[in-house]
Motif scaffolding. Structure first.
Motif, mmCIF file in Angstrom:
data_model
loop_
_atom_site.group_PDB
_atom_site.id
_atom_site.type_symbol
_atom_site.label_atom_id
_atom_site.label_comp_id
_atom_site.label_asym_id
_atom_site.label_seq_id
_atom_site.Cartn_x
_atom_site.Cartn_y
_atom_site.Cartn_z
ATOM 1 N N SER A 1 -7.604 12.098 -10.198
ATOM 2 C CA SER A 1 -6.414 11.933 -11.014
ATOM 3 C C SER A 1 -5.187 12.460 -10.293
ATOM 4 O O SER A 1 -4.147 11.823 -10.284
ATOM 5 C CB SER A 1 -6.574 12.669 -12.350
ATOM 6 O OG SER A 1 -7.670 12.165 -13.052
ATOM 7 N N ASN B 1 -9.945 9.004 -18.385
ATOM 8 C CA ASN B 1 -10.749 7.817 -18.069
ATOM 9 C C ASN B 1 -10.662 7.576 -16.581
ATOM 10 O O ASN B 1 -9.743 8.073 -15.924
ATOM 11 C CB ASN B 1 -10.210 6.562 -18.785
ATOM 12 C CG ASN B 1 -10.606 6.499 -20.230
ATOM 13 O OD1 ASN B 1 -11.703 6.884 -20.594
ATOM 14 N ND2 ASN B 1 -9.699 6.011 -21.058
ATOM 15 N N ILE B 2 -11.588 6.801 -16.071
ATOM 16 C CA ILE B 2 -11.508 6.369 -14.680
ATOM 17 C C ILE B 2 -11.398 4.844 -14.669
ATOM 18 O O ILE B 2 -11.901 4.177 -15.573
ATOM 19 C CB ILE B 2 -12.700 6.855 -13.833
ATOM 20 C CG1 ILE B 2 -14.026 6.383 -14.418
ATOM 21 C CG2 ILE B 2 -12.687 8.371 -13.700
ATOM 22 C CD1 ILE B 2 -15.218 6.684 -13.530
ATOM 23 N N PRO B 3 -10.736 4.302 -13.659
ATOM 24 C CA PRO B 3 -10.579 2.848 -13.598
ATOM 25 C C PRO B 3 -11.920 2.139 -13.405
ATOM 26 O O PRO B 3 -12.806 2.652 -12.716
ATOM 27 C CB PRO B 3 -9.695 2.623 -12.369
ATOM 28 C CG PRO B 3 -9.130 3.954 -12.030
ATOM 29 C CD PRO B 3 -10.050 4.983 -12.575
ATOM 30 N N HIS C 1 -3.869 7.833 -18.820
ATOM 31 C CA HIS C 1 -5.256 8.294 -18.989
ATOM 32 C C HIS C 1 -5.948 8.458 -17.649
ATOM 33 O O HIS C 1 -6.706 9.416 -17.454
ATOM 34 C CB HIS C 1 -6.044 7.350 -19.898
ATOM 35 C CG HIS C 1 -5.702 7.509 -21.339
ATOM 36 N ND1 HIS C 1 -6.338 8.410 -22.162
ATOM 37 C CD2 HIS C 1 -4.769 6.891 -22.109
ATOM 38 C CE1 HIS C 1 -5.818 8.342 -23.374
ATOM 39 N NE2 HIS C 1 -4.866 7.421 -23.367
ATOM 40 N N TRP C 2 -5.719 7.530 -16.718
ATOM 41 C CA TRP C 2 -6.314 7.663 -15.388
ATOM 42 C C TRP C 2 -5.781 8.911 -14.694
ATOM 43 O O TRP C 2 -6.534 9.676 -14.096
ATOM 44 C CB TRP C 2 -6.018 6.443 -14.530
ATOM 45 C CG TRP C 2 -6.694 5.182 -14.947
ATOM 46 C CD1 TRP C 2 -7.760 5.046 -15.808
ATOM 47 C CD2 TRP C 2 -6.352 3.864 -14.537
ATOM 48 N NE1 TRP C 2 -8.090 3.727 -15.947
ATOM 49 C CE2 TRP C 2 -7.237 2.965 -15.175
ATOM 50 C CE3 TRP C 2 -5.378 3.341 -13.697
ATOM 51 C CZ2 TRP C 2 -7.193 1.590 -14.979
ATOM 52 C CZ3 TRP C 2 -5.321 1.966 -13.516
ATOM 53 C CH2 TRP C 2 -6.225 1.104 -14.145
ATOM 54 N N GLU C 3 -4.482 9.104 -14.757
ATOM 55 C CA GLU C 3 -3.881 10.246 -14.069
ATOM 56 C C GLU C 3 -4.275 11.579 -14.689
ATOM 57 O O GLU C 3 -4.377 12.572 -13.978
ATOM 58 C CB GLU C 3 -2.357 10.104 -14.043
ATOM 59 C CG GLU C 3 -1.899 9.023 -13.098
ATOM 60 C CD GLU C 3 -0.389 8.959 -12.935
ATOM 61 O OE1 GLU C 3 0.334 9.761 -13.564
ATOM 62 O OE2 GLU C 3 0.070 8.094 -12.169
#
Length: 65
Positions: free
Chosen positions: A10, A46-48, A40-42
């Motif tokens: 992140s 969550n992860i992409p 959310h990714w940063e």
């Protein structure tokens, strides 16, 4: 252990985005997603998905290796 890896990614994603001079909204538009997804990714919430990870790598000029 997994959480630490997500947080490390992140931080890297945020740094790469800023280095490429994208805002969160700008990167989201480029990827065809929403600002919230980038946040959310940063934040490591969550992860992409793999297809998004490939798109991120292309847009940010990095490798997935």
């Amino acid at each position: 252990m997994v959480q630490n890896n997500i947080q490390e990614r992140s931080i890297t994603l945020e740094a790469l985005r800023k280095k490429a001079k994208y805002s969160q909204r700008g990167l989201a538009a480029k990827l065809g997603t929403t600002h919230d997804v980038i946040v959310h990714w940063e934040k490591g919430r969550n992860i992409p998905r793999f297809d998004n990870a490939i798109a991120l790598a292309c847009v940010l000029g990095v490798s997935l290796k």
